[in-house]
Design an enzyme around this catalytic site. Structure first.
Site, PDB file in Angstrom:
ATOM      1  N   LYS A 146       3.998  11.948 -36.222  1.00 38.96           N
ATOM      2  CA  LYS A 146       5.100  11.007 -36.430  1.00 38.96           C
ATOM      3  C   LYS A 146       4.648   9.909 -37.381  1.00 38.96           C
ATOM      4  O   LYS A 146       3.608   9.291 -37.188  1.00 38.96           O
ATOM      5  CB  LYS A 146       5.556  10.363 -35.129  1.00 38.96           C
ATOM      6  CG  LYS A 146       6.712   9.377 -35.329  1.00 38.96           C
ATOM      7  CD  LYS A 146       6.868   8.407 -34.181  1.00 38.96           C
ATOM      8  CE  LYS A 146       7.916   7.340 -34.499  1.00 38.96           C
ATOM      9  NZ  LYS A 146       7.499   6.440 -35.613  1.00 38.96           N
ATOM     10  N   GLU A 196      -5.885   3.988 -29.759  1.00 31.45           N
ATOM     11  CA  GLU A 196      -6.610   2.994 -30.547  1.00 31.45           C
ATOM     12  C   GLU A 196      -5.633   1.849 -30.760  1.00 31.45           C
ATOM     13  O   GLU A 196      -4.705   1.952 -31.564  1.00 31.45           O
ATOM     14  CB  GLU A 196      -7.066   3.600 -31.882  1.00 31.45           C
ATOM     15  CG  GLU A 196      -8.288   2.922 -32.474  1.00 31.45           C
ATOM     16  CD  GLU A 196      -7.938   1.717 -33.312  1.00 31.45           C
ATOM     17  OE1 GLU A 196      -7.894   0.605 -32.726  1.00 31.45           O
ATOM     18  OE2 GLU A 196      -7.713   1.864 -34.508  1.00 31.45           O
ATOM     19  N   CYS A 198      -6.283  -3.916 -36.834  1.00 33.72           N
ATOM     20  CA  CYS A 198      -6.677  -4.099 -35.439  1.00 33.72           C
ATOM     21  C   CYS A 198      -8.069  -4.687 -35.315  1.00 33.72           C
ATOM     22  O   CYS A 198      -8.387  -5.349 -34.330  1.00 33.72           O
ATOM     23  CB  CYS A 198      -6.582  -2.774 -34.686  1.00 33.72           C
ATOM     24  SG  CYS A 198      -7.594  -1.461 -35.408  1.00 33.72           S
ATOM     25  N   GLU A 252      -2.560 -11.347 -30.084  1.00 31.23           N
ATOM     26  CA  GLU A 252      -2.873 -10.805 -31.404  1.00 31.23           C
ATOM     27  C   GLU A 252      -1.756 -11.159 -32.385  1.00 31.23           C
ATOM     28  O   GLU A 252      -0.597 -10.807 -32.171  1.00 31.23           O
ATOM     29  CB  GLU A 252      -3.025  -9.285 -31.324  1.00 31.23           C
ATOM     30  CG  GLU A 252      -3.406  -8.645 -32.645  1.00 31.23           C
ATOM     31  CD  GLU A 252      -3.506  -7.133 -32.556  1.00 31.23           C
ATOM     32  OE1 GLU A 252      -4.297  -6.551 -33.328  1.00 31.23           O
ATOM     33  OE2 GLU A 252      -2.803  -6.531 -31.721  1.00 31.23           O
TER      34      GLU A 252
END
Length: 480
Positions: free
Chosen positions: A174, A249, A284, A384
Site C-alpha cells: 500500500k 517501525e 522517525c 513527536e
C-alpha cells in the site's frame, strides 16, 4: 511537470482499479495539482491478494539464485530511473531534490544487500540419536502485506519489498495517500522484471485499503512503517482474522545527550544532521530533543541557532534548497498546533511559523523551529512533532538525565556525546532505545538491526534478522 496519472499493479497488469475514484496529489511547495492515483477499494486489495497467492508457490519454488538475480535486476532498474524518481518525488513529497540521491541509493542497495544475503536462509540439523535425525526448515509465509509512509515514499516502497521477496514471499504494497506518484515508477519496474503477481501495488486511503490488507486472512505477515496510532490499529485489525506476524517501525522522540566533556560544536552539528532538515524533520529518527549539560547549554544553543538560521528553505525541486515544505496541509496544521502549544509552555528562540517572504504564502512551509527552557513534563518534550522542531533541555544530574531521556513512550534512537568510554557505554545501556549512536547521530549500518523498542516498534530491519523474519520455521524428524 506534466500532470501524471499513476497506475496500480495487480497480477502483473498496470491498472486504475475498480472504484473509479481518485486521489489528487498536490505539490506541497506550490499547492498546485501534480497528478492523481486511484483510490483503491477493498475489491482491489482482494484482487491483489488473490494474485499474490496464485503466484506465490511458483515464486517460492524458484531457486535462491534465480531470486537473487531478479533482485539485482530490480536494483539496476531503480538506478536507471533514479533521475525520474528524484524529480517526481521532490514535487510530490516535498523532499529536497538535492538530497534524494541518498534515498535512491538505499532503494537499490536494499535489493542488492538481500540478494547477497539470500543464501543465509538456513535451517539446522541435530543428530541426537543414532536412530534418527532432526532438522529445521525455513519457508516463506506466502503473502506479505507492506504499508509504507509518506516521508520516503519510493525508498520505503522498494526497501520494504526486498527482504520478503528474497525469502520467497509475494507482496501486496500500500502506497501513502499524500505522496503516491513515485510508486507508479516502481510498478512499471516490477511489471517488467518480476513474474506477474509477485509484487502488487495498491494506492488508496487507510480505510479501506490499509485496513483490508491488515484484516485479510490470506495475509499472514505484515510490515508497517508509520505512526504509533496507526501501528496499534494495524495490530488490532490483523488479530481479528488470523494469527499473524506483525512488525512495526514507528515514531520517535529521540534524545541527543551532550555530556560536559563533549565538543559543543560537534554535538550541535550532529543534532542538525540528525534532524534531517532535508526532509523538514519528517523522519522517525530525527534528533528532536537535545539534552545538554548545563555547563554547555549556552554554547550548544548558540551553535544550533547559527546552523538553523543558515538553512535555506525553498521549493523542494530547487537544487539550492536545503529544506522544503511539510508533506501536506493536514500535516502542517498538526505540526503547527504542537508548536503553538510549545509557545505557551517554553521559550521560542526561532521559527514557529511560516518563513518570512511572499514566496512562502503558498506551500506547506514551516521555518526551522527551536525551543529552549523545556522541561520533561511539557507536551513539546513528549509528543513527536515530525517536523523541523528541536527542543533544548538542560541537566546537571546524570540519573535525572537518564530519566529525562526515557521519559516518553518512544524508544527508537538515542545519541550521546562524551570522550569517556565508560560513561558512554553505561549511558547506552541505561537509555531505552533500539539504536544508540555514540559521538554520532542518524547512523544506519546495513547488517545492524534498525528498529525501535517500547512504542517505537517491533522487529529489526536492514539485517539478517529482517530476512529471517519473513520465514517460518518448521521441524522435520527422520527415523533411521
Amino acid at each position: 511537470m506534466e500532470y501524471i496519472t499513476c497506475p496500480m499493479l495487480i497480477g502483473g497488469e498496470l491498472t486504475y482499479g475498480s472504484g473509479g475514484e481518485w486521489i489528487e496529489s498536490i505539490d506541497p511547495s506550490t499547492e498546485e495539482p501534480l497528478g492523481r492515483a486511484p483510490a483503491g477499494t477493498a475489491g482491489d486489495v482482494n484482487a491483489a491478494v488473490a494474485a499474490a497467492k496464485s503466484a506465490q508457490h511458483a515464486w517460492a519454488e524458484t531457486t535462491i539464485w534465480e531470486r537473487r538475480d531478479m533482485l539485482r535486476q530490480l536494483a539496476a532498474a531503480v538506478r536507471e530511473r533514479a533521475e525520474d524518481v528524484a524529480r517526481l518525488e521532490a514535487a510530490d513529497g516535498g523532499n529536497t531534490i538535492a538530497n534524494l540521491g541518498n534515498d535512491l541509493f538505499k532503494s537499490a542497495n536494499q535489493f542488492e544487500y538481500f540478494a547477497g544475503l539470500i543464501s543465509e536462509i538456513k535451517g539446522e540439523t541435530m543428530n541426537t540419536l543414532s536412530s534418527g535425525m532432526h532438522m529445521s526448515w525455513r519457508v516463506p509465509y506466502g503473502v506479505v502485506g507492506r504499508i509504507v509512509p509518506f516521508n520516503h515514499p519510493f525508498m520505503f516502497a522498494t526497501a520494504s519489498c526486498a527482504a520478503p521477496l528474497a525469502a520467497g514471499n509475494c507482496v501486496v504494497l500500500k502506497t501513502p495517500e499524500t505522496s503516491p506518484l513515485s510508486a507508479g515508477i516502481f510498478a512499471e519496474i516490477c511489471a517488467r522484471v518480476l513474474p506477474a503477481g509477485v509484487v502488487n501495488i495498491v494506492s488508496g486511503y487507510g480505510l479501506p485499503v490499509g485496513d483490508t490488507i491488515a484484516r485479510h486472512a490470506d495475509v499472514r505477515r505484515i510490515g508497517f512503517t508509520g505512526s504509533v496510532r496507526t501501528g496499534l490499529a494495524i495490530q488490532r485489525a490483523a488479530a481479528e482474522s488470523a494469527i499473524k506476524h506483525v512488525t512495526l517501525e514507528l515514531g520517535g522522540k529521540n534524545p541527543l545527550i551532550v555530556f560536559p566533556d563533549a565538543d559543543p560544536v560537534k554535538a550541535a552539528d550532529a543534532a542538525i544532521a540528525g534532524m534531517n532538515f532535508a526532509w523538514a524533520g519528517q523522519s522517525c529518527g530525527s534528533t528532536s530533543r537535545v539534552l545538554v549539560h548545563e555547563s554547555l547549554r549556552a554554547k550548544v544553543t548558540e551553535r544550533l541557532v547559527e546552523r538553523m538560521q543558515a538553512i535555506r528553505v525553498g521549493n523542494a525541486s530547487d537544487p539550492a534548497s536545503d529544506m522544503g515544505p511539510l508533506n501536506s496541509a493536514a500535516h502542517r496544521d498538526r505540526v503547527q498546533a504542537l508548536v503553538d502549544i510549545g509557545k505557551r509552555e517554553a521559550t521560542l528562540l526561532m521559527g514557529g511559523n511560516r518563513p518570512e517572504g511572499a514566496q512562502f504564502d503558498r506551500g506547506f512551509f514551516m521555518a526551522p523551529t527551536l525551543f529552549t527552557d523545556v522541561t520533561a513534563d511539557m507536551t513539546i518534550a513528549r509528543e513527536e512533532a515530525f517536523g523541523p522542531v528541536i527542543t533544548i533541555q538542560s541537566w546537571t544530574d546524570e540519573d535525572a538525565m537518564i530519566a529525562m531521556a526515557n521519559g516518553t513512550e518512544f524508544g527508537l534512537t538515542a545519541s550521546l556525546f562524551t570522550n569517556d568510554i565508560t560513561k558512554a557505554l553505561r549511558t547506552a545501556a541505561a537509555v531505552e532505545s533500539g539504536v544508540t549512536n555514540i559521538n554520532g547521530a542518524r547512523m544506519h549500518f546495513v547488517g545492524a538491526p534498525f528498529g525501535g523498542i517500547r512504542n517505537s516498534g517491533l522487529g529489526g530491519e536492514e539485517c539478517l534478522e529482517e530476512l529471517l523474519s519473513y520465514t517460518e520455521t518448521r521441524s522435520v524428524h527422520i527415523t533411521l
